[in-house]
Design an enzyme around this catalytic site. Structure first.
Site, PDB file in Angstrom:
ATOM      1  CE  LYS A   1      41.966  46.451  39.019  1.00 41.60           C
ATOM      2  NZ  LYS A   1      40.946  47.433  39.486  1.00 41.60           N
TER       3      LYS A   1
ATOM      4  CB  THR B   1      39.162  41.271  47.022  1.00 35.56           C
ATOM      5  OG1 THR B   1      37.821  41.253  46.522  1.00 35.56           O
ATOM      6  CG2 THR B   1      39.238  40.410  48.266  1.00 35.56           C
TER       7      THR B   1
ATOM      8  NE  ARG C   1      37.815  52.633  39.924  1.00 39.00           N
ATOM      9  CZ  ARG C   1      37.529  51.863  38.889  1.00 39.00           C
ATOM     10  NH1 ARG C   1      37.068  52.392  37.778  1.00 39.00           N
ATOM     11  NH2 ARG C   1      37.700  50.566  38.953  1.00 39.00           N
TER      12      ARG C   1
ATOM     13  CE  LYS D   1      34.180  46.510  36.975  1.00 38.77           C
ATOM     14  NZ  LYS D   1      34.209  46.703  38.418  1.00 38.77           N
TER      15      LYS D   1
ATOM     16  CB  ALA E   1      39.488  51.963  34.012  1.00 41.48           C
TER      17      ALA E   1
ATOM     18  CG  PHE F   1      38.937  47.570  33.380  1.00 40.47           C
ATOM     19  CD1 PHE F   1      38.094  46.546  33.795  1.00 40.47           C
ATOM     20  CD2 PHE F   1      38.350  48.723  32.858  1.00 40.47           C
ATOM     21  CE1 PHE F   1      36.705  46.660  33.686  1.00 40.47           C
ATOM     22  CE2 PHE F   1      36.972  48.840  32.746  1.00 40.47           C
ATOM     23  CZ  PHE F   1      36.157  47.808  33.160  1.00 40.47           C
TER      24      PHE F   1
ATOM     25  CG  PHE G   1      40.301  31.797  43.164  1.00 41.72           C
ATOM     26  CD1 PHE G   1      38.927  31.921  43.024  1.00 41.72           C
ATOM     27  CD2 PHE G   1      41.091  32.921  42.929  1.00 41.72           C
ATOM     28  CE1 PHE G   1      38.351  33.133  42.649  1.00 41.72           C
ATOM     29  CE2 PHE G   1      40.531  34.130  42.558  1.00 41.72           C
ATOM     30  CZ  PHE G   1      39.154  34.237  42.422  1.00 41.72           C
TER      31      PHE G   1
ATOM     32  CD1 TRP H   1      36.548  36.997  48.232  1.00 39.74           C
ATOM     33  CD2 TRP H   1      36.288  35.291  49.643  1.00 39.74           C
ATOM     34  NE1 TRP H   1      35.200  36.687  48.281  1.00 39.74           N
ATOM     35  CE2 TRP H   1      35.017  35.644  49.138  1.00 39.74           C
ATOM     36  CE3 TRP H   1      36.376  34.246  50.556  1.00 39.74           C
ATOM     37  CZ2 TRP H   1      33.845  34.982  49.499  1.00 39.74           C
ATOM     38  CZ3 TRP H   1      35.204  33.581  50.941  1.00 39.74           C
ATOM     39  CH2 TRP H   1      33.963  33.949  50.404  1.00 39.74           C
TER      40      TRP H   1
END
Length: 562
Positions: free
Chosen positions: A77, A79, A100, A111, A279, A307, A387, A415
């Site tokens: 998210k 990225t 954030r 994480k 979150a 999230f 991906f 990415w």
């Protein structure tokens, strides 16, 4: 091309990039020299006083990036948030990222960081993922200064009549440390204080963090801090920071932290990174101050909320937009084929194998989040974060499903390709903003009761059959109603992994109820926290934390940071 790029880690890509001096970024934004303060060559604080001048300009459109329920497979998210802003700038739009700040706890735990990834990162990623400009340390100091002042007040006669069994203000630290969840303070004799049970939360769960992210300026920050409920008296009356008389001192410690941080992406797109509430515990959005500032400095503000849409997006729409008087223009829902297959029943170690059936089963999770976003009346786009293991059959199956269900969708490859890989998403987003009507409205009214608000969230956003309240929660709702706190928004503390309050129920669970075990009043922040399931406000570290891979070599170069 992508398979070659994936050999490099995020930090290797970051360290091989060329940043502009932060003075150039500030100049390009139109900031005057007096409106920003450098923190080294590549970071700066932008003064909130700049808004006195910037408020004369029109506000840019705010786009929220959210996601399906997260899985260990990753959704990307952050990225996509960075890549989308870069893509908009590539096609001639003036865009800013508003995100954030990461927490040291998750960064050194499991994480990972929160600076994006690959060729869609914010820079300097080592600083951002570690100490950055010291905001989280300032919040930690302010929070713990209040704790010290509370215990000092009790030690010196307890004039306010604290019931030491009901001091609700815990201490905090910006680390995952399960050993500190429950502690006893004041041991060692009469000169060491009054013994009582206490505990630690992680800094990003602090109400002061939430307050900093919802305050509009220093005056509002002080007002909110003064309203914090820190405990209860022996006569069961709430005691606030204003009663203790230390709101000025606590605000003083946050004076510099209140100013948003200016950095840049790998493609030199400006980024305002400020605040970092969890979150699944707090409201999971960057600061109102940074978002409002970004609106005045750009045509498009690309921001994210933590999230999945059941947590971050719901709180963005029902809490942050109200606090900041923000009218969002659109939403991007990020999903990956890998994560959808996990929601469809595939274990993480089998995700590289093509499995269209599992993908189709997992689409129930995406479908539910799409349905939830539609209820807010806002245009949206689904972003498929590609991906290298995604097969053409899987991609086409997902695209066909979106077309069949009239869901706007775009493939992204940000990415590996940076902003170039997000142009399709940027163009689709602009088309939706321009062609679709926006009837944004929060999901519940503030005048509804706490019970009604929670039931609305549980049924409309989670898809639950209803809500069950423990006897403790029922008693608290009566107390809050008497205090007039029932008119505040609700901040749900729930597992991020499931639409339900059971983290093992992936996909689109049905036939469940949400259990509210207790409430915590965050009166300064301006919401009531409702705790569900086994959500903890102090995470623990995994068996092999990410910190095991981190190091620094002789010339000061960071290694092993993602």
């Amino acid at each position: 091309m992508k398979s070659e790029l994936t050999i490099k880690s995020d930090i290797e890509i970051a360290q091989g990039s060329q940043m502009k001096r932060i003075s150039e970024i500030a100049y390009d934004l139109g900031l005057t020299e007096e409106e920003w303060e450098p923190y080294g060559h590549y970071k700066a604080k932008v003064s909130l006083n700049s808004m006195k001048r910037l408020n004369q300009y029109p506000s840019g459109k705010v786009v929220l990036v959210t996601a399906i329920n997260p899985t260990p497979a990753g959704e990307g998210k952050s990225t996509v948030t960075v890549g989308l802003a870069q893509a908009l700038n590539r096609i001639g739009k003036k865009a800013i990222v508003a995100m954030r700040e990461p927490s040291l706890g998750p960064s050194m735990g499991i994480k990972g960081g929160a600076a994006g990834g690959g060729y869609s990162q914010v820079m300097p990623m080592e600083d951002i993922n570690l100490h950055f400009t010291g905001d989280l340390h300032a919040i930690t100091s302010a929070h713990n200064a209040l704790s010290a002042l509370i215990d000092n007040h009790i030690h010196h006669g307890n004039e306010l009549g604290f019931d030491t069994r009901r001091v609700t203000w815990k201490r905090v630290v910006d680390l995952n440390d399960r050993a500190l969840r429950q502690v006893v303070v004041g041991l060692g004799g009469a000169t060491q204080g009054v013994p009582r049970e206490d505990g630690f939360d992680i800094t990003v769960a602090s109400e002061i963090m939430a307050i900093l992210c919802l305050a509009s300026d220093l005056a509002d920050l002080k007002r909110r801090i003064s309203c914090i409920v820190i405990g209860y008296s022996t006569t069961k009356e709430s005691i606030t920071v204003a009663d203790l008389g230390v709101q000025g001192a606590i605000t003083l410690l946050l004076k510099d932290a209140m100013n948003p941080n200016l950095v840049q992406t790998l493609e030199n797109t400006p980024a305002l990174i400020h605040g970092g509430p969890f979150a699944n515990i707090a409201h999971g959005c960057n600061s109102v101050a940074a978002t409002k500032m970004a609106q005045k400095l750009s045509d498009y503000v690309i921001t994210e909320a933590g999230f999945g849409a059941d947590l971050g997006a719901e709180k963005f729409f029902d809490i942050k937009t109200r606090a900041g008087q923000i009218d969002p223009a659109a939403t991007v829902i990020v999903a990956t084929i890998r994560a959808l297959k996990m929601h469809g029943g595939v274990p993480k170690d089998k995700l590289k194998k093509e499995d269209v059936r599992a993908l189709q089963n997992g689409l129930a999770n995406l479908e539910h989040h799409v349905s939830s976003i539609k209820k807010y009346g806002i245009p949206f786009v689904v972003a498929i974060n590609r991906f290298v293991t995604d097969t053409e059959l899987e991609v086409n199956s997902l695209l066909n499903w979106c077309e069949k269900n009239d869901i706007p969708v775009a493939l992204t490859d940000v990415w590996a390709r940076g902003g170039k890989g997000g142009i399709e998403l940027a163009q689709t987003l602009l088309q939706e903003i321009e062609s679709k009507e926006n009837h944004f409205k929060p999901i519940y009214e503030l005048h509804a009761s706490l019970e009604e608000k929670i039931e609305t969230i549980a049924k409309e956003i989670y898809g639950a059959d209803g809500v069950e309240f423990t006897s403790k929660a029922m008693k608290q709702m009566k107390e809050f109603d008497q205090n007039g706190w029932d008119q505040l928004p609700v901040c749900m503390a729930k597992t991020q992994y499931s639409l339900s309050d059971n983290p093992s129920l992936l996909g689109r669970p049905t036939g469940f109820k949400i259990t509210i075990r207790e409430f915590r009043p965050s009166i300064g922040a301006g919401f009531i926290v409702a705790l569900t399931g086994s959500v903890m406000t102090m995470p623990g570290l995994p068996k092999k934390p990410a910190a095991l891979n981190m190091d620094v070599i002789g010339d000061g170069t960071t290694i092993g940071l993602f």
